[in-house]
Design an enzyme around this catalytic site. Structure first.
Site, PDB file in Angstrom:
ATOM      1  CB  CYS A  51      -2.472   3.907  -3.891  1.00 45.57           C
ATOM      2  SG  CYS A  51      -3.731   2.405  -3.901  1.00 45.57           S
TER       3      CYS A  51
ATOM      4  CG  HIS B 297      -1.952  -1.118   1.176  1.00 46.66           C
ATOM      5  ND1 HIS B 297      -3.136  -0.831   0.533  1.00 46.66           N
ATOM      6  CD2 HIS B 297      -2.065  -2.345   1.787  1.00 46.66           C
ATOM      7  CE1 HIS B 297      -3.801  -2.265   0.657  1.00 46.66           C
ATOM      8  NE2 HIS B 297      -3.346  -2.855   1.376  1.00 46.66           N
TER       9      HIS B 297
END
Length: 492
Positions: free
Chosen positions: A203, A160
């Site tokens: 991301c 992430h």
């Protein structure tokens, strides 16, 4: 007299080596000097998450390891960092196995455990990258990238991310973009490689290099997304084309990651040469859903573009020399080697997992109740993080200014990175961990720093936004993760 005889013997040995070509391997080893021009390939593979709902990150990383080995990278030159709580997790319907494709093979077999559990952290990652064994902590293998000025290094990071950061398994621990770029500059200054390639699956991963990575330190990087958008999971439950087996409640891979790896396998198996630039274009096309971006992201490239024409054989592949026709076949083969699948926003993949756990549980069972509580708590936690950040932004910046996603064209996320760290620590001390969802708000904290807001004002605003102790996130605390065993991160 003795010294003269020794010199004569050495000269004779040199003559034998020259005359004998490649047959005199032991003499070559005996006479090799530290300044040898021979190049070595190195790889660092890291999955920076834990918890079964993050299955895809460790699946990606294990798959990458298999590709490195198939391409001939020596095992002693591959450093693996993963929490290692997936293969034997009680939620795993195929105990001891990990898959990165619905019909693919087990990718967990044979993967070394260099750094696992709490040893997967920022300090150890940077120490491994820099080849600094003395800086390592914990009980890992001690393996580092001990590369030299003629070597080629490949780094793959799956996790992430948020604007300017990549996550680590421990709550509240982040690899900040400036620290990574500083490490790359340091390794370059120390003659630690001839060329270095970085692939990042996360991301807002473009923000790790945007405005930060120089073009003159022989580093080429590609990212799953630009500086402002999410990356995507794939091979997820509910996919019409390539859903995992029915017993899986989680995505098996990430779109950018499986794109570069399946492309690499197609070329490797076909013995078709490929360059960094060719792979970038292929991966960009697939990850963007063929340029539509309906369910995909903008794959980006940064750094030294002069490296883009280099062959992937320098880093992790082993193909025979290709002709011009081979290159055409390679491009055609890569395009037709997969089907486009429904993807899931990385930040929503955990909600998909929790929802499916709830749906699967029997009516009236304790498992059903627990699954519902976990889902409701995670959704509530997300809402609280959003409200807290919005309130703080309003208090410190006023009006709607704080809502603006201020993206300085081709510039770094923030001018003063220490300010960003301080603002994030202050928020988390008062409001709890941002977690894998909340780090999407990093740009809000960067805007506060770029506006020159003093630290004491942030502390006051955080106390107003979060007057009560923060609830636990889906990640939980370290003690909770230990208490839950191999389940990893849990809501409590």
């Amino acid at each position: 007299m003795g010294r003269g005889l020794l010199c004569l013997l050495l000269l004779q040995l040199v003559g034998l080596v020259v005359a004998g070509g490649g047959r005199w391997r032991w003499q070559e080893e005996f006479l090799r000097l530290p300044s040898s021009d021979e190049a070595t390939r190195w790889a660092v593979l890291i999955a920076g998450s834990n918890g079964f709902y993050n299955y895809r990150h460790q699946a990606d990383m294990c798959h990458a390891y298999q590709i490195m080995r198939k391409g001939g990278v020596e095992e002693q030159n591959i450093v693996v960092m993963m929490y290692d709580d997936i293969a034997h997790n009680p939620d795993n319907p195929r105990p001891g196995l990990i898959f990165n494709h619905p019909s693919g093979p087990d990718v967990y077999a044979g993967v070394p455990k260099d750094y696992t559990g709490d040893d997967v952290n920022v300090n150890n990652f940077l120490a491994v990258l820099l080849g600094n064994r003395s800086a390592l902590t914990g009980s890992g293998s001690g393996k580092v990238v001990a590369s030299g000025p003629n070597d080629h290094v490949f780094v793959y990071y799956a996790d992430h991310g948020g604007p300017g950061v990549l996550s680590m398994p421990a709550d509240g621990e982040y690899l900040y973009a400036d620290d990574l770029v500083k490490a790359l500059k340091k390794k370059h200054a120390g003659g630690g490689y001839k060329s270095l390639v970085v692939y990042v699956e996360a991301c807002e991963s473009g923000s790790i290099f945007e405005g930060l990575l120089p073009s003159d330190i022989s580093v080429y990087a590609t990212t799953a997304s630009n500086a402002e958008e999410s990356s995507w999971g794939t091979y997820c439950p509910g996919d019409d084309h390539d859903a995992p087996a029915a017993e899986f409640d989680t995505c098996l891979g990430d779109l950018y990651s499986v794109a570069w790896m399946e492309d690499a396998e197609a070329h490797q198996e076909g013995r078709l040469a490929e360059t960094l630039r060719q792979q970038y274009r292929t991966v960009k096309n697939r990850t963007s859903d063929e340029g539509t971006y309906t369910l995909g992201s903008h794959v980006m490239q940064y750094g030294d573009m002069a490296l883009a024409p280099q062959s992937l054989d320098l880093y992790y592949m082993d193909t025979s020399p290709a002709t011009a026709n081979d290159h055409k076949l390679a491009a055609a083969g890569a395009k037709g080697s997969h089907s486009y699948t429904v993807s899931v926003n990385q930040r929503d993949a955990d909600l998909l997992y929790l929802w499916r756990k709830y749906r699967r549980a029997g009516e009236g069972t304790a498992e059903k109740v627990e699954a519902r509580e976990r889902l409701v708590q995670e959704m509530g936690r997300r809402s609280r993080v959003d409200r807290s950040v919005e309130m703080i932004g309003g208090l410190l910046l006023g009006g709607a200014k704080h809502k603006q996603q201020v993206v300085r064209e081709r510039a770094a996320l923030v001018e003063h990175w220490e300010c960003l760290r301080s603002m994030v620590r202050t928020f988390e001390d008062q409001c709890g961990s941002l977690g894998q969802y909340g780090i999407k708000h990093m740009r809000s904290f960067a805007n506060i720093c770029n506006a020159g807001v003093p630290h004491h004002a942030m502390a006051k605003a955080a106390s107003l936004a979060c007057p009560s102790p923060p609830p636990y996130s889906i990640q939980g605390t370290k003690s909770q993760r230990v208490g839950r065993g191999s389940h990893g991160k849990f809501i409590t």
